[in-house]
Write an enzyme that holds these catalytic residues in place. Structure first.
Site, PDB file in Angstrom:
ATOM      1  N   LYS A  79       0.846  -1.201   0.000  1.00 34.63           N
ATOM      2  CA  LYS A  79       0.000   0.000   0.000  1.00 34.63           C
ATOM      3  C   LYS A  79       0.878   1.246   0.000  1.00 34.63           C
ATOM      4  O   LYS A  79       1.919   1.275   0.685  1.00 34.63           O
ATOM      5  CB  LYS A  79      -0.896  -0.032   1.247  1.00 34.63           C
ATOM      6  N   SER A 154      -9.733   1.442   2.608  1.00 38.17           N
ATOM      7  CA  SER A 154      -8.879   2.202   1.740  1.00 38.17           C
ATOM      8  C   SER A 154      -7.763   1.411   1.060  1.00 38.17           C
ATOM      9  O   SER A 154      -7.144   1.917   0.132  1.00 38.17           O
ATOM     10  CB  SER A 154      -8.235   3.337   2.546  1.00 38.17           C
ATOM     11  N   SER A 178      -9.831  -0.884   6.887  1.00 36.92           N
ATOM     12  CA  SER A 178      -9.255  -0.743   5.541  1.00 36.92           C
ATOM     13  C   SER A 178      -8.455  -1.917   5.007  1.00 36.92           C
ATOM     14  O   SER A 178      -8.032  -1.891   3.858  1.00 36.92           O
ATOM     15  CB  SER A 178      -8.389   0.506   5.480  1.00 36.92           C
TER      16      SER A 178
END
Ligand code: GLN
Length: 481
Positions: A79, A154, A178
């Site tokens: 990420k 996310s 997330s």
């Protein structure tokens, strides 16, 4: 066997038998990124030459007859809020579009030492604020199962990279769901460790009392392998805890007979989409057949969880994001030539709407005159929510629920209604408020082919039981219910 569908164990046995090289595995994934990323848009950037260098080192280790490290040659998506030295770390934001990380996050240096190969940095909601990855400043990521739908967020890019066969596993971060929610939406496994289990050093902070790094993988066992590498205390993160890290893989096959599973009364009320409920009920029946005992439990403060989370998360975000002001990191817009003008113009140009909304609301709840009414009150409610879990988990070993009340939604469906987006976090944010671990495991698909996830929550530092129950569920067909 398709190289791009491999699990971590399969990568290992292919390498050990010498059937493919780490470079070949890496190349297959880089090609996959070339072919698919233009449609799925899971990655913000990828550095093929560094990835191939890492893979070549593994092949050299093998040629020299030395033992392969535990994640040798495993292609990972990371990420884009987790620092890799020398690579951009954008956090999905214009303000950090050209920022290059100067050091490895602790999770990254541990993965590097374990032989993993970083194939690219994954798209995300700006500063991890969102549940659909539509808040990325760069582009939207699509759900590989149905490209008109969101991948969740996310960590949507991380989940889509694994589901879209562009990485074997990924790292995400989970402040309020997330990792687990995008895992659920993309039909992969996602694990949020206990707060303090994994070092946050090198993770760009959003809500420092809530944030945790964790794995997104194809199987529960793969999640156990990655967690085993990244877990542990770290002198660079004072909130990381020196609890012993068990061998998660060794314990994963133990029987789940007699495990008590709590079903929170307040979670299984109206508001869960019919098909999600059907799949989760079928999943619970399967766990019962495996010898688990289902018990109703109470989490009486659930109705305050969304409000509590959004006050705490926004307050912490407004404080953490104060450092992005054009002085030290990333973008600088000079404004009219004054210092405050530079701050204002930089932040105005650099942050997107959701981030601005949170900074404004977070500053408001922390401001004198409102602090007691909002921030302090939210902290008290947080304690009540934590106590709810302590009481429930004194009676049961794990708590089960849907990961998300709905299946993946369509791109654009909720993006103009922040409240509707916040409400979809109801089952995931409580684990962050309480600091407990949670895992999302695939639990079949809707008639339209959209993945559904079953969430299991556990006691502090008891990831092992979540992995054990999740693995039994997976092995007995829970993923394909
Ligand atoms: N959806 C939640 C939010 O927008 C959770 C985000 C996260 O876990 N990073 O804050």
């Amino acid at each position: 066997m398709e190289v791009r569908e491999l699990t971590i164990d399969q990568v290992r046995s292919l390498l050990e038998r010498g059937e493919v090289s780490a470079v070949e595995i890496c190349q297959a994934h880089l090609e996959s990124i070339d072919q698919r990323n233009s449609e799925i848009k899971a990655f913000i950037h990828s550095d093929a030459s560094r990835a191939l260098e890492q893979a070549a080192r593994i092949d050299q280790t093998k040629r020299q007859g030395e033992p392969l490290p535990v994640l040798a040659g495993v292609p990972l998506a990371i990420k884009d809020n987790i620092s890799i030295e020398g690579q951009r770390c954008t956090c999905g934001s214009k303000i950090l579009e050209n920022y290059t990380a100067m050091y490895d996050a602790t999770a990254i240096s541990k993965l590097r030492a374990a032989g993993a190969v970083f194939v690219g940095k994954a798209n995300m909601d700006e500063f991890a604020m969102g549940s659909s990855t539509e808040n990325s400043a760069f582009f939207q990521t699509r759900n590989p199962h149905a490209t008109g739908y969101v991948p969740g967020g996310s960590s949507g890019g991380s989940a889509a990279a694994v589901a879209g066969q562009m990485a074997v596993a990924a790292l995400g971060s989970d402040t309020g769901g997330s990792i687990r929610q995008p895992a659920s939406f993309c039909g992969v496994v996602g694990l949020k460790p206990t707060y303090g289990r994994v070092s946050r050093y090198g993770l760009v902070a959003f809500g420092s009392s809530l944030d945790q790094i964790g794995p997104l993988t194809r199987t529960v066992k793969d999640a156990a392998r990655v967690l085993g590498v990244i877990a542990g205390s770290d002198m660079h993160d004072a909130t990381s805890v020196a609890a012993a890290v068990p061998d998660y893989v060794a314990g994963i096959n133990a029987s789940v007979k007699g495990i008590r599973i709590g079903l929170p009364k307040q979670y299984f009320k109206a508001g869960i989409a019919t098909e999600v409920n059907q799949k989760v009920q079928a999943g619970l029946k399967l766990l019962e057949r495996l010898g688990c005992e289902l018990v109703e439990v109470e989490l009486p403060h659930t109705e305050y969880a969304i409000a509590c989370y959004y006050v705490v998360a926004m307050a912490e975000a407004s404080s953490n994001l104060a450092r992005f002001d054009g002085v030290r990191y990333g973008l600088r817009v000079h404004g009219e030539g004054t210092l405050t003008g530079m701050y204002r113009e930089t932040r105005d140009a650099g942050f997107g709407n959701e981030v601005k909304r949170r900074i404004i609301l977070g500053t408001f709840v922390l401001s004198s005159g409102y602090y007691d009414a909002y921030y302090l009150k939210a902290q008290k409610v947080r304690t009540l929510i934590k106590q709810d879990f302590e009481k429930a988990l004194a009676k049961v070993d794990v708590i089960a629920s849907p990961t998300s009340p709905t299946p993946p939604f369509r791109l654009g469906e909720k993006s103009s209604d922040p409240l509707a987006m916040y409400l979809s976090d109801i089952f995931t944010i409580t684990a962050n408020l309480a600091g407990i671990p949670g895992i999302s495991v695939p639990c079949g698909k809707t008639a339209e082919g959209l993945p559904v996830g079953l969430q299991l929550l556990g006691k502090h530092f008891d990831e092992a039981t979540l992995l054990r129950v999740g693995h039994a569920f997976e092995t007995e067909g829970g993923f394909t219910l």
